[in-house]
Scaffold this motif. Structure first.
Motif, PDB file in Angstrom:
ATOM      1  N   TRP A  58     -56.668  25.685 -46.614  1.00 28.31           N
ATOM      2  CA  TRP A  58     -57.492  26.813 -47.044  1.00 28.31           C
ATOM      3  C   TRP A  58     -57.472  26.982 -48.558  1.00 28.31           C
ATOM      4  CZ3 TRP A  58     -56.084  31.654 -49.188  1.00 28.31           C
ATOM      5  CH2 TRP A  58     -54.713  31.889 -49.303  1.00 28.31           C
ATOM      6  N   TYR A  94     -46.809  34.439 -42.964  1.00 33.97           N
ATOM      7  CA  TYR A  94     -47.536  35.514 -42.272  1.00 33.97           C
ATOM      8  C   TYR A  94     -48.355  36.339 -43.268  1.00 33.97           C
ATOM      9  CZ  TYR A  94     -44.703  34.615 -38.080  1.00 33.97           C
ATOM     10  OH  TYR A  94     -44.110  34.041 -36.986  1.00 33.97           O
ATOM     11  N   LEU A 113     -56.891  36.011 -43.027  1.00 32.47           N
ATOM     12  CA  LEU A 113     -57.476  36.450 -41.759  1.00 32.47           C
ATOM     13  C   LEU A 113     -57.132  37.918 -41.508  1.00 32.47           C
ATOM     14  CD1 LEU A 113     -56.381  33.287 -39.736  1.00 32.47           C
ATOM     15  CD2 LEU A 113     -58.647  33.738 -40.682  1.00 32.47           C
ATOM     16  N   LEU A 157     -51.395  34.411 -44.220  1.00 36.17           N
ATOM     17  CA  LEU A 157     -52.340  34.444 -43.096  1.00 36.17           C
ATOM     18  C   LEU A 157     -53.084  35.773 -43.056  1.00 36.17           C
ATOM     19  CD1 LEU A 157     -50.569  32.769 -40.042  1.00 36.17           C
ATOM     20  CD2 LEU A 157     -52.836  32.223 -40.924  1.00 36.17           C
ATOM     21  N   LYS A 158     -52.365  36.856 -43.312  1.00 32.16           N
ATOM     22  CA  LYS A 158     -52.986  38.183 -43.280  1.00 32.16           C
ATOM     23  C   LYS A 158     -54.056  38.310 -44.359  1.00 32.16           C
ATOM     24  CE  LYS A 158     -52.015  43.068 -43.486  1.00 32.16           C
ATOM     25  NZ  LYS A 158     -51.028  44.107 -43.688  1.00 32.16           N
ATOM     26  N   LEU A 183     -49.960  40.370 -37.479  1.00 32.79           N
ATOM     27  CA  LEU A 183     -49.216  39.812 -38.601  1.00 32.79           C
ATOM     28  C   LEU A 183     -48.298  40.846 -39.241  1.00 32.79           C
ATOM     29  CD1 LEU A 183     -52.014  37.536 -40.012  1.00 32.79           C
ATOM     30  CD2 LEU A 183     -49.983  36.833 -38.748  1.00 32.79           C
ATOM     31  N   LEU A 214     -49.385  29.920 -37.953  1.00 33.78           N
ATOM     32  CA  LEU A 214     -48.504  30.572 -36.979  1.00 33.78           C
ATOM     33  C   LEU A 214     -47.384  29.634 -36.532  1.00 33.78           C
ATOM     34  CD1 LEU A 214     -51.143  32.508 -34.835  1.00 33.78           C
ATOM     35  CD2 LEU A 214     -49.460  33.492 -36.426  1.00 33.78           C
ATOM     36  N   LEU A 254     -56.373  39.766 -38.159  1.00 32.55           N
ATOM     37  CA  LEU A 254     -55.098  39.634 -37.447  1.00 32.55           C
ATOM     38  C   LEU A 254     -54.046  40.591 -38.009  1.00 32.55           C
ATOM     39  CD1 LEU A 254     -54.827  35.743 -37.183  1.00 32.55           C
ATOM     40  CD2 LEU A 254     -55.664  37.346 -35.471  1.00 32.55           C
ATOM     41  N   LYS A 300     -55.234  28.973 -38.816  1.00 28.66           N
ATOM     42  CA  LYS A 300     -54.519  30.018 -38.081  1.00 28.66           C
ATOM     43  C   LYS A 300     -53.431  29.406 -37.201  1.00 28.66           C
ATOM     44  CE  LYS A 300     -55.323  33.070 -34.196  1.00 28.66           C
ATOM     45  NZ  LYS A 300     -56.346  33.562 -33.272  1.00 28.66           N
ATOM     46  N   LYS A 301     -53.796  28.421 -36.398  1.00 30.86           N
ATOM     47  CA  LYS A 301     -52.817  27.805 -35.494  1.00 30.86           C
ATOM     48  C   LYS A 301     -51.663  27.178 -36.273  1.00 30.86           C
ATOM     49  CE  LYS A 301     -53.722  25.686 -31.692  1.00 30.86           C
ATOM     50  NZ  LYS A 301     -53.439  26.258 -30.405  1.00 30.86           N
ATOM     51  N   PHE A 303     -52.270  24.151 -42.807  1.00 26.55           N
ATOM     52  CA  PHE A 303     -52.362  25.542 -43.265  1.00 26.55           C
ATOM     53  C   PHE A 303     -52.832  25.611 -44.714  1.00 26.55           C
ATOM     54  CE2 PHE A 303     -50.109  29.329 -45.070  1.00 26.55           C
ATOM     55  CZ  PHE A 303     -50.904  30.282 -44.467  1.00 26.55           C
ATOM     56  N   GLU A 351     -60.967  27.462 -40.150  1.00 28.09           N
ATOM     57  CA  GLU A 351     -60.178  28.679 -39.955  1.00 28.09           C
ATOM     58  C   GLU A 351     -59.331  28.630 -38.679  1.00 28.09           C
ATOM     59  OE1 GLU A 351     -61.556  33.081 -38.957  1.00 28.09           O
ATOM     60  OE2 GLU A 351     -62.069  32.522 -41.024  1.00 28.09           O
TER      61      GLU A 351
END
Length: 121
Positions: free
Chosen positions: A51, A91, A98, A94-95, A105, A72, A101, A68-69, A48, A64
């Motif tokens: 990035w 989360y 990405l 991630l938001k 999220l 999460l 999502l 993401k995987k 994670f 990416e």
């Protein structure tokens, strides 16, 4: 850390190590289970965090899909430990990364925040 493997292959391998560790943890109990789950989560977080430039070579861009995987899954493991603030933070990151999502999220962030003591009244 193969010099021949690109970031996608390394990310996939490290993610799958995390999955394997989670499966191993399911056969354990107590502090042994906790230690193995934490190790799984560490693997997810390493992927994670690619990035931000971690675990990347100079000429690489993070994948990416694996970010993401891994994000999460890291958040899900944090939830199993009751680490709701950590899950919400993952989360949230991630938001930012990405935004497509967003709705999913937002729901996950709200769920995690609902478990925080400051959110319960």
């Amino acid at each position: 850390n193969s010099t021949n493997a690109g970031v996608s292959a390394r990310s996939e391998a490290q993610f799958k190590i995390g999955v394997t560790l989670e499966k191993m943890a399911a056969t354990l109990t107590g502090t042994n289970q906790t230690a193995v789950l934490e190790e799984a989560c560490d693997n997810y977080r390493d992927v994670f965090d690619s990035w931000t430039g971690n675990n990347l070579r100079a000429d690489e861009v993070a994948d990416e899909f694996w970010i993401k995987k891994a994000g999460l899954q890291a958040a899900a493991v944090a939830e199993t430990f009751g680490k709701w603030e950590q899950a919400a933070a993952i989360y949230g990151r991630l938001k930012t990364l990405l935004p497509q999502l967003g709705d999913l999220l937002d729901n996950k962030i709200a769920e995690a925040n609902s478990h925080l003591p400051s959110q319960k009244n």
